[in-house]
Motif scaffolding. Sequence first.
Motif, mmCIF file in Angstrom:
data_model
loop_
_atom_site.group_PDB
_atom_site.id
_atom_site.type_symbol
_atom_site.label_atom_id
_atom_site.label_comp_id
_atom_site.label_asym_id
_atom_site.label_seq_id
_atom_site.Cartn_x
_atom_site.Cartn_y
_atom_site.Cartn_z
ATOM 1 N N PHE A 55 0.827 -1.209 0.000
ATOM 2 C CA PHE A 55 0.000 0.000 0.000
ATOM 3 C C PHE A 55 0.861 1.259 0.000
ATOM 4 O O PHE A 55 0.677 2.159 -0.838
ATOM 5 C CB PHE A 55 -0.922 -0.014 1.228
ATOM 6 N N PHE A 56 1.802 1.343 0.913
ATOM 7 C CA PHE A 56 2.561 2.593 1.055
ATOM 8 C C PHE A 56 3.642 2.753 -0.005
ATOM 9 O O PHE A 56 4.043 3.880 -0.306
ATOM 10 C CB PHE A 56 3.140 2.699 2.465
ATOM 11 N N ARG A 57 4.112 1.655 -0.580
ATOM 12 C CA ARG A 57 5.049 1.802 -1.699
ATOM 13 C C ARG A 57 4.358 2.454 -2.901
ATOM 14 O O ARG A 57 5.023 3.114 -3.714
ATOM 15 C CB ARG A 57 5.615 0.439 -2.096
ATOM 16 N N ALA A 58 3.047 2.274 -3.016
ATOM 17 C CA ALA A 58 2.308 2.872 -4.126
ATOM 18 C C ALA A 58 1.832 4.294 -3.816
ATOM 19 O O ALA A 58 1.272 4.962 -4.693
ATOM 20 C CB ALA A 58 1.102 2.002 -4.470
ATOM 21 N N MET A 59 2.062 4.753 -2.585
ATOM 22 C CA MET A 59 1.611 6.085 -2.196
ATOM 23 C C MET A 59 2.600 7.133 -2.714
ATOM 24 O O MET A 59 3.816 6.984 -2.537
ATOM 25 C CB MET A 59 1.504 6.170 -0.667
ATOM 26 N N PRO A 60 2.124 8.207 -3.350
ATOM 27 C CA PRO A 60 3.030 9.250 -3.843
ATOM 28 C C PRO A 60 3.624 10.066 -2.703
ATOM 29 O O PRO A 60 3.336 9.820 -1.525
ATOM 30 C CB PRO A 60 2.114 10.108 -4.719
ATOM 31 N N LYS A 62 4.427 12.841 0.064
ATOM 32 C CA LYS A 62 3.444 13.330 1.034
ATOM 33 C C LYS A 62 2.852 14.672 0.637
ATOM 34 O O LYS A 62 1.734 15.009 1.051
ATOM 35 C CB LYS A 62 4.068 13.424 2.424
ATOM 36 N N ALA A 63 3.539 15.447 -0.167
ATOM 37 C CA ALA A 63 3.007 16.749 -0.581
ATOM 38 C C ALA A 63 1.727 16.602 -1.396
ATOM 39 O O ALA A 63 0.921 17.519 -1.477
ATOM 40 C CB ALA A 63 4.046 17.509 -1.391
ATOM 41 N N GLU A 64 1.534 15.438 -2.005
ATOM 42 C CA GLU A 64 0.356 15.222 -2.829
ATOM 43 C C GLU A 64 -0.781 14.535 -2.073
ATOM 44 O O GLU A 64 -1.835 14.287 -2.645
ATOM 45 C CB GLU A 64 0.720 14.354 -4.041
ATOM 46 N N ILE A 65 -0.566 14.251 -0.796
ATOM 47 C CA ILE A 65 -1.506 13.385 -0.081
ATOM 48 C C ILE A 65 -2.503 14.188 0.752
ATOM 49 O O ILE A 65 -3.699 14.135 0.549
ATOM 50 C CB ILE A 65 -0.738 12.381 0.810
ATOM 51 N N ASP A 66 -2.004 14.925 1.726
ATOM 52 C CA ASP A 66 -2.830 15.764 2.587
ATOM 53 C C ASP A 66 -3.870 14.942 3.336
ATOM 54 O O ASP A 66 -5.059 15.252 3.334
ATOM 55 C CB ASP A 66 -3.499 16.875 1.782
ATOM 56 N N MET A 67 -3.436 13.880 3.979
ATOM 57 C CA MET A 67 -4.291 13.049 4.822
ATOM 58 C C MET A 67 -3.416 12.362 5.858
ATOM 59 O O MET A 67 -2.188 12.393 5.769
ATOM 60 C CB MET A 67 -5.069 12.028 3.984
ATOM 61 N N ALA A 68 -4.028 11.755 6.857
ATOM 62 C CA ALA A 68 -3.294 11.031 7.887
ATOM 63 C C ALA A 68 -3.734 9.575 7.892
ATOM 64 O O ALA A 68 -4.854 9.247 7.481
ATOM 65 C CB ALA A 68 -3.527 11.654 9.257
ATOM 66 N N PHE A 69 -2.842 8.690 8.368
ATOM 67 C CA PHE A 69 -3.108 7.254 8.377
ATOM 68 C C PHE A 69 -2.903 6.701 9.783
ATOM 69 O O PHE A 69 -1.916 7.037 10.446
ATOM 70 C CB PHE A 69 -2.173 6.520 7.408
ATOM 71 N N VAL A 70 -3.831 5.855 10.223
ATOM 72 C CA VAL A 70 -3.703 5.178 11.512
ATOM 73 C C VAL A 70 -3.745 3.678 11.246
ATOM 74 O O VAL A 70 -4.743 3.158 10.728
ATOM 75 C CB VAL A 70 -4.834 5.581 12.476
ATOM 76 N N LEU A 71 -2.657 2.989 11.562
ATOM 77 C CA LEU A 71 -2.528 1.560 11.278
ATOM 78 C C LEU A 71 -2.846 0.759 12.535
ATOM 79 O O LEU A 71 -2.213 0.943 13.578
ATOM 80 C CB LEU A 71 -1.115 1.230 10.790
ATOM 81 N N PHE A 90 9.564 2.178 3.537
ATOM 82 C CA PHE A 90 8.886 2.303 2.248
ATOM 83 C C PHE A 90 7.946 3.498 2.183
ATOM 84 O O PHE A 90 6.991 3.501 1.426
ATOM 85 C CB PHE A 90 8.133 1.012 1.875
ATOM 86 N N THR A 91 8.203 4.527 2.992
ATOM 87 C CA THR A 91 7.444 5.771 2.877
ATOM 88 C C THR A 91 8.315 6.943 3.296
ATOM 89 O O THR A 91 9.230 6.789 4.115
ATOM 90 C CB THR A 91 6.177 5.736 3.749
ATOM 91 N N THR A 92 8.036 8.094 2.721
ATOM 92 C CA THR A 92 8.750 9.316 3.095
ATOM 93 C C THR A 92 8.016 10.079 4.186
ATOM 94 O O THR A 92 8.542 11.072 4.704
ATOM 95 C CB THR A 92 8.903 10.239 1.871
ATOM 96 N N MET A 93 6.816 9.638 4.553
ATOM 97 C CA MET A 93 6.065 10.312 5.611
ATOM 98 C C MET A 93 6.626 9.934 6.980
ATOM 99 O O MET A 93 7.160 8.835 7.172
ATOM 100 C CB MET A 93 4.593 9.911 5.547
#
Length: 620
Positions: A55-60, A62-71, A90-93
């Motif tokens: 999932f997160f490898r496919a995420m662009p 963070k500047a393009e996201i503007d949301m938060a994730f709770v795992l 596997f994420t820059t966030m």
Amino acid sequence: MTKKKASGHPSLSPPASETTSAAVPGDPVSESPDRDFPIIGIGASAGGLAAFEEFFRAMPAKAEIDMAFVLVQHLAPDHSSILAELARRFTTMPVVEITDGITVQRNTIYVIPPNRDLALINGTLQLLEPVAPRGQRLAIDFFFRSLAQDQQDQAIAIVLSGTGSDGTLGLRAVKGEGGMVMAQTPTTTEFDGMPRSAIATGLVDFVLPPREMPAELIAYCGHAYGRAPAADAPGLRTIDVLQKICVLLRAQTGHDFSQYKQSTIARRVERRQAVHRIQQVDGYVRLLQQNPGEVDALFQDLLIGVTRFFRDPDAFAVLEARVIPTLFTDKSPDATVRVWVPGCSTGEEAYSIAMLLIEYLDAAKRNVKLQVFATDIDRRAIDIARNGVYPVSISVDLTPERLARFFVLEEDGSHYRVQKRVRDTVVFSEQNVARDPPFSKLDLISCRNLLIYLGAELQKKLMPLFDYALRPGGFLFLGTSETIGDFAPLFTVVDRKERVYQSVDDGHVRVAGVARFVSLPPTGGAPPSPRRTPLPATDPLRDVTERALLLHREMAGALVNGRGDILYLHGRTGPYLELAAGEVHINIVAMAREGLKRPLSAALRRAAARNQRVHHSGLS
């Protein structure tokens, strides 16, 4: 700050007044958390690490996201989580292991620590000690429910790989608030139990492999929250659009939503627009015209109810202590306690009341009969209710004693089945409370969290209907956000806070409120021929007919004598019967529409001669 929702299409919701205040340094208002972004809850169990990574490898970026994730992942209580460490690869966030009271920030990933339940309130994450035994903890359901309550229509839930059914009840809460739900394609999981359980609800908006979820998620959020409203088509007014949509719904489903609250319909339409990335509402109307499947999808969205066993425990405590014992007062052993649960959804409310009735009977050592009629317009929900099988996550809403007494754990350990005695007490059937005839001589009506979705005019029609359906002294149990409104003379208040009322005996008002549903006895003049008079609503044959029809799916039927003369009609019989020109006859064969006369006549003769059930299918 005020939580706002921007959309990429014209808002159908009625305008709301907004208040603003200037914040000064040190003022708590200026330090309130930023909440103008969606929070995505992602739940996983076995096989979840691989799904999270994909999932997160496919995420662009963070500047393009503007949301938060709770795992939220199932973790052994004595093992530290490696999810946060892996996620950073596997994420820059920023990836943060949750600490108690932390405020959710945009473009950040939050990971649940082991041996904790997690809740969201006012944009902050709260950790709690688990109360359920190990192996029965349902951390995903617990978080999804709080996410729905806190974020409402900005809540988004994603169910990934895992065993069992955790997340299923939580996603229903998310959809009930107008949020969005995704589930992993079962064939791409290591363990497909959780996604399959979620998909089986029929409430999942997107079923995708994890690598395809980010693109759909970003597109959905962009349409639902991310842009300023665009101008609507010239001359297209909100009320016109809603009426057009109601026409399309009625034409396909047979149900009229024009008397539902416009704000409720508008929110559901906006959500469906976001799912399809349609900016202009007239474009969505065209989609409905061209795609019957979308009409069904909108219909299901409009029917979603937030329900669970013993919802609002304080209200059920009042029902148990102050109402249930009264229902059995002066009841003889051959008498019946009759209850109606309109808008029963998937059955939890009706089964909860049945459990209370059985508990009282057993404790009091009484032998009174029980009948709980539970109705809804949603055929799919009724099928679930009849089946009586629910995910193990219902254990959080039931005491261990009730769970052991009234449920049986299925062999695979992922679901509970309602015990036979409870199932036999409740009869489920399709019914439109605004259109179909009501029941009568009821001891209790439980109509909770249905009225809040209905417009004022429809509510005014239903309250006298409920009063008619109750016996004098019968009880009305409403949701905590509902009241009897202008109909206080019809009821006395039993508990104002928990919305429990008792019907008073007012014959004139009770008759006036239901004239469109029942044929009432004449008030004067010569009595008409008994062969031409439908039975009065108080005749016991009405009850016999209702009980017989409720054993079957369809809600249209007729009670006739040996000659075929109609004594009582139930439901919408227009598609099957019509008055012929000339002298009026109320014989069912004479009134039968073309294609039905001959087989109906033969069936009646056979049923009368052999005293057995006769069934013909496939008639046109």
